[in-house]
Enzyme design. Structure first.
Site, short mmCIF file in Angstrom:
data_model
loop_
_atom_site.label_atom_id
_atom_site.label_comp_id
_atom_site.label_asym_id
_atom_site.label_seq_id
_atom_site.Cartn_x
_atom_site.Cartn_y
_atom_site.Cartn_z
CD GLU A 43 -2.11 0.85 3.04
OE1 GLU A 43 -3.20 0.17 3.07
OE2 GLU A 43 -2.08 2.17 4.01
CE1 TYR A 75 -9.92 10.29 -2.80
CE2 TYR A 75 -10.43 10.84 -0.84
CZ TYR A 75 -11.06 10.94 -2.36
OH TYR A 75 -11.06 12.58 -2.91
CG HIS A 119 -7.22 2.58 -0.94
ND1 HIS A 119 -6.83 2.00 0.21
CD2 HIS A 119 -6.52 1.03 -1.58
CE1 HIS A 119 -6.39 1.34 1.10
NE2 HIS A 119 -5.40 0.80 -0.45
CG ASP A 151 -11.65 6.29 10.14
OD1 ASP A 151 -11.91 5.26 10.34
OD2 ASP A 151 -9.54 5.59 10.02
CB ALA A 169 -17.24 0.02 2.40
CE1 TYR A 204 -10.93 -2.26 10.01
CE2 TYR A 204 -13.02 -3.13 8.35
CZ TYR A 204 -12.18 -2.12 8.93
OH TYR A 204 -11.89 -1.30 7.97
CG HIS A 208 -14.80 -1.10 12.15
ND1 HIS A 208 -16.01 -0.23 12.78
CD2 HIS A 208 -13.87 -0.54 11.26
CE1 HIS A 208 -15.73 0.49 11.92
NE2 HIS A 208 -14.24 0.84 11.37
CE LYS A 224 -16.12 -4.69 4.43
NZ LYS A 224 -16.03 -3.71 5.08
CD GLN A 271 5.86 3.11 13.42
OE1 GLN A 271 6.06 1.31 13.49
NE2 GLN A 271 5.95 3.69 12.65
P1 FAD Z 1 -17.94 -0.85 6.68
O1 FAD Z 1 -17.61 -2.19 6.01
O2 FAD Z 1 -19.27 0.28 6.46
O3 FAD Z 1 -17.95 -1.09 8.31
C1 FAD Z 1 -17.68 0.44 9.30
C2 FAD Z 1 -18.36 -0.03 10.91
O4 FAD Z 1 -20.65 -0.31 9.88
C3 FAD Z 1 -18.25 -1.53 11.19
O5 FAD Z 1 -18.57 -1.21 11.75
C4 FAD Z 1 -19.51 -2.20 10.69
O6 FAD Z 1 -19.83 -3.38 11.35
C5 FAD Z 1 -20.94 -1.71 10.56
N1 FAD Z 1 -21.11 -1.88 9.10
C6 FAD Z 1 -21.56 -1.97 8.15
N2 FAD Z 1 -22.45 -2.63 7.03
C7 FAD Z 1 -23.55 -1.70 8.53
C8 FAD Z 1 -25.04 -2.24 8.47
N3 FAD Z 1 -25.88 -2.22 7.29
N4 FAD Z 1 -25.68 -1.88 9.40
C9 FAD Z 1 -24.94 -1.84 10.60
N5 FAD Z 1 -23.59 -1.58 10.68
C10 FAD Z 1 -22.88 -1.39 9.64
N6 FAD Z 1 -9.67 5.24 5.33
C11 FAD Z 1 -9.38 6.11 4.32
O7 FAD Z 1 -10.21 6.84 5.00
N7 FAD Z 1 -8.61 5.89 3.01
C12 FAD Z 1 -8.31 4.38 2.86
O8 FAD Z 1 -7.52 4.62 1.91
C13 FAD Z 1 -8.26 3.84 4.41
N8 FAD Z 1 -7.82 2.86 3.39
C14 FAD Z 1 -7.76 1.50 3.79
C15 FAD Z 1 -7.12 0.03 3.11
C16 FAD Z 1 -7.18 -1.34 4.56
C17 FAD Z 1 -6.91 -2.16 3.96
C18 FAD Z 1 -8.41 -0.70 6.04
C19 FAD Z 1 -8.19 -2.37 6.71
C20 FAD Z 1 -9.36 0.14 5.87
C21 FAD Z 1 -9.04 1.11 5.39
N9 FAD Z 1 -9.17 2.30 5.54
C22 FAD Z 1 -9.35 3.87 4.67
C23 FAD Z 1 -10.04 2.21 7.23
C24 FAD Z 1 -11.74 2.08 7.21
O9 FAD Z 1 -11.92 2.97 5.70
C25 FAD Z 1 -11.85 2.76 8.31
O10 FAD Z 1 -11.33 1.32 8.74
C26 FAD Z 1 -13.65 3.02 8.35
O11 FAD Z 1 -13.80 2.85 9.61
C27 FAD Z 1 -14.73 1.56 7.72
O12 FAD Z 1 -14.57 1.45 6.69
P2 FAD Z 1 -14.99 0.26 5.91
O13 FAD Z 1 -15.32 -0.25 4.50
O14 FAD Z 1 -14.44 -1.17 6.74
O15 FAD Z 1 -16.14 0.19 6.34
#
Ligand code: FAD
Length: 344
Positions: A43, A75, A119, A151, A169, A204, A208, A224, A271
């Site tokens: 990454e 991103y 991303h 986030d 997502a 995660y 998460h 997803k 860290q």
């Molecule tokens: P989601 O899958 O949407 O989940 C978020 C939370 O909502 C989780 O607690 C999940 O259990 C809950 N949830 C999901 N769907 C539902 C539903 N239908 N109803 C109720 N609850 C639900 N962030 C950035 O800003 N830029 C990046 O480039 C970036 N790269 C990343 C790369 C990796 C490999 C990882 C692991 C994370 C990255 N992140 C990045 C961080 C990520 O955006 C955050 O962890 C964010 O808080 C959650 O993203 P997600 O896509 O996992 O969310």
């Protein structure tokens, strides 16, 4: 008849060779479970605003000869900052500290002919803006996306989507997969072009941070996959057993896509504190003790690399054929790890 110059012929041959040897994400994913060949991906973050793309090339160049299977590009959403003006008033400003994800992804793809995975996030994007970003990616020939929610913004206590933006997502995955079928936001568009994105999502192993429990989080991960995501890249973890348990639970829950482990080599004592508070992960006491013995940067790096090599060896032996490294631009460290794990 017009004759072709030597340069043009060379260019044509190069294009043919590239097209022949180009490994698509789909074929890479298909082979993942069936190959014992050790592979790696990593990454990268776009450079801070004001810095040059050379920073990215300098991070990639030393790793090209080891043939990374793909490079993902993070991103970073806009942030709100408050600045005190010369007249004493406070001004609210929107700043984008690391722009350029799409352009950098295209630059990597065409400079190195390496599969690239930009991303995309839900935060800060309406559905329309997401669609336009997808069209940009499609026109640039980029075929893969890691779809994330993002986030909460710094001033938010919980994630707030844009008006008409996505809450999760899984909704972003759904929009991308709809575009693959030619379904755009404007349902009056006729004969619309289809796209062919392969979509990955985040997983995660240690849950998460917002999810009330691991089971709940797993069901949301499944949403997803059910929406059409084809692979998972995990959050960093430092105890492989946590990852193995996660994979087992995923399989039991019917999540059968490749799960690519994400590994972060620790390179500084600080860290040990910033990673758990930023990413909600645990660092095993053995690793804390190993690192805490040292005060010199190079010794700390060496101990961090040793741990990452141990993790990677174990993961490869477990049957993961690709490991994804979170580099923060530190290709020197990744190079040491991949060489130590026998990647030539
Ligand atoms: P989601 O899958 O949407 O989940 C978020 C939370 O909502 C989780 O607690 C999940 O259990 C809950 N949830 C999901 N769907 C539902 C539903 N239908 N109803 C109720 N609850 C639900 N962030 C950035 O800003 N830029 C990046 O480039 C970036 N790269 C990343 C790369 C990796 C490999 C990882 C692991 C994370 C990255 N992140 C990045 C961080 C990520 O955006 C955050 O962890 C964010 O808080 C959650 O993203 P997600 O896509 O996992 O969310």
């Amino acid at each position: 008849m017009q004759t072709l110059s030597f340069g043009k012929v060379c260019f044509f041959i190069k294009c043919l060779i590239n097209a022949f040897f180009r490994i698509t994400m789909d074929s890479f994913l298909e082979k993942l479970g069936r190959t014992s060949q050790r592979q790696f991906s990593f990454e990268l973050l776009p450079p801070p605003k004001g810095k040059d793309i050379e920073l990215i090339y300098n991070a990639i160049d030393p790793l090209v000869e080891y043939k990374p299977s793909f490079i993902s590009v993070t991103y970073h959403r806009e942030e709100i900052a408050y600045k005190v003006r010369k007249d004493g008033f406070i001004e609210k400003k929107t700043i984008h500290k690391r722009p350029g994800t799409v352009a950098i992804s295209a630059a990597i793809k065409y400079k190195y002919n390496i599969t690239v995975v930009p991303h995309m996030i839900c935060g800060g994007f309406s559905r329309e803006e997401t669609e336009n970003a997808l069209i940009d990616l499609h026109f640039l020939g980029i075929r893969n996306i890691l779809a994330l929610r993002g986030d909460p913004a710094k001033f938010e206590t919980r994630f707030e989507p844009e008006a008409d933006g996505h809450h999760f997502a899984s909704e972003l995955v759904d929009q991308i997969l709809k575009l693959n079928k030619g379904i755009y936001n404007d349902d009056e568009l006729l004969n619309s072009t289809t796209t062919d994105f392969t979509v990955g999502v985040a997983g995660y192993p240690e849950k998460h941070f917002e999810a009330p429990n691991a089971e709940y989080d797993l069901q949301n991960l499944k949403r997803k996959i059910d929406a059409g995501a084809k692979f998972i890249i995990t959050q960093m973890f430092f105890n492989n057993q946590v990852f193995y348990n996660f994979v087992e639970k995923c399989r039991k829950a019917g999540i059968n896509v490749p799960i690519i482990p994400g590994i972060k080599p620790i390179t500084a004592l600080g860290q040990l504190y910033t990673l758990p508070s930023s990413f909600f992960i645990d660092i095993p006491q053995e690793l804390v003790s190993n690192l805490s013995k040292y005060s010199q940067k190079l010794d700390i790096e060496k101990a961090g690399i040793e741990w990452a090599v141990k993790q990677a060896e174990d993961l490869y032996n477990f049957g993961c054929s690709n490991i994804h490294y979170f580099t923060m631009g530190t290709s020197r460290i990744i190079k040491s790890i991949i060489e130590a794990t026998g990647i030539k």
